[in-house]
Design a protein around this motif. Sequence first.
Motif, short mmCIF file in Angstrom:
data_model
loop_
_atom_site.label_atom_id
_atom_site.label_comp_id
_atom_site.label_asym_id
_atom_site.label_seq_id
_atom_site.Cartn_x
_atom_site.Cartn_y
_atom_site.Cartn_z
N LYS A 200 -37.29 -15.18 -15.62
CA LYS A 200 -36.51 -16.49 -16.57
C LYS A 200 -36.68 -17.27 -15.44
O LYS A 200 -37.15 -17.02 -14.08
CB LYS A 200 -34.97 -15.43 -16.49
CG LYS A 200 -34.41 -16.87 -17.12
CD LYS A 200 -33.29 -16.52 -17.22
CE LYS A 200 -32.77 -15.71 -18.40
NZ LYS A 200 -31.23 -15.09 -18.09
N GLU A 201 -37.02 -18.48 -16.45
CA GLU A 201 -37.32 -19.76 -15.71
C GLU A 201 -36.09 -19.70 -14.33
O GLU A 201 -35.15 -19.95 -15.16
CB GLU A 201 -37.17 -20.55 -16.65
CG GLU A 201 -37.74 -22.35 -16.55
CD GLU A 201 -37.40 -23.45 -17.23
OE1 GLU A 201 -37.35 -24.42 -16.81
OE2 GLU A 201 -37.26 -23.10 -18.60
N GLY A 202 -36.93 -19.97 -13.28
CA GLY A 202 -36.01 -20.67 -12.15
C GLY A 202 -34.75 -19.23 -11.34
O GLY A 202 -34.66 -19.69 -10.33
N LYS A 203 -35.44 -18.09 -12.57
CA LYS A 203 -34.26 -17.22 -11.60
C LYS A 203 -35.10 -15.74 -10.72
O LYS A 203 -34.88 -15.24 -10.40
CB LYS A 203 -33.59 -16.56 -13.11
CG LYS A 203 -32.44 -16.78 -13.44
CD LYS A 203 -31.36 -17.26 -12.34
CE LYS A 203 -30.59 -18.51 -12.88
NZ LYS A 203 -29.34 -18.22 -11.57
N GLY A 204 -37.20 -16.05 -11.81
CA GLY A 204 -37.18 -15.20 -10.97
C GLY A 204 -37.31 -13.69 -11.90
O GLY A 204 -36.69 -13.80 -13.16
#
Length: 232
Positions: A200-204
């Motif tokens: 997920k974007e920004g989360k890994g």
Amino acid sequence: MNLLKKIFFCTLMFAIIAVGVGCTQADNEVEQDTGKKTYSNELASYFPSVEGTVLNYSGTAEYGQGLTLNKVVDNNESLMLNFKGEILDISEGEGPSKEDRIIETEYIINKDTVTQTQKNLTRRFSQSIITEQIVLKLPMKVGNTWDQKITIDGKEYTAKTKITDVSKDDRNRNMIKTETTIQGIENYTENTYREIKVFKEGKGLVEFRNTILLGESKSPFEFGYILFEPEQ
């Protein structure tokens, strides 16, 4: 020195200075060019980038693990993200020691791929059976596939990975889902190992699912965990 010689000398000096300035400018331009980032910003956007970021996961049979973004190295050609943490002990001290629960994972992002490497010397049961794996590859589109030669227990296999879904969460953040299969491995269902990853974007990595083999009988068991994301 007569006037003609003076004019010639001054002209020569100005020419030398101009060439020197031109070379300096060219050198500066080369330095600036070499300072440009060549790794994919699109791929990098799927991971946290601030050192100290903490990721907590929970999963099957009360499984839990915590990871911290320990180190970020940006050398313009690639971006390295090093995560360290441990599997939580829910056995009240009767399970593996802390040393045996340590997890270290490293991601290398370059111009078109993300490679994940498990840095802990002994693979934990909750990790992929692939020690070094290309987990994402451009273009980030459903149907994109790639193969990778790997070695497991001294035998060579081919891991096939496919992007199976591209979506957004309820906060409009991009999500990518992949499926990796390895055929010809005994004891797994249909002699095929499978694992699912969601980034997920920004989360890994926000979700991981695979099959693990339990006990001496090596019975297949479906396992997985997801990232805990507090409501904002």
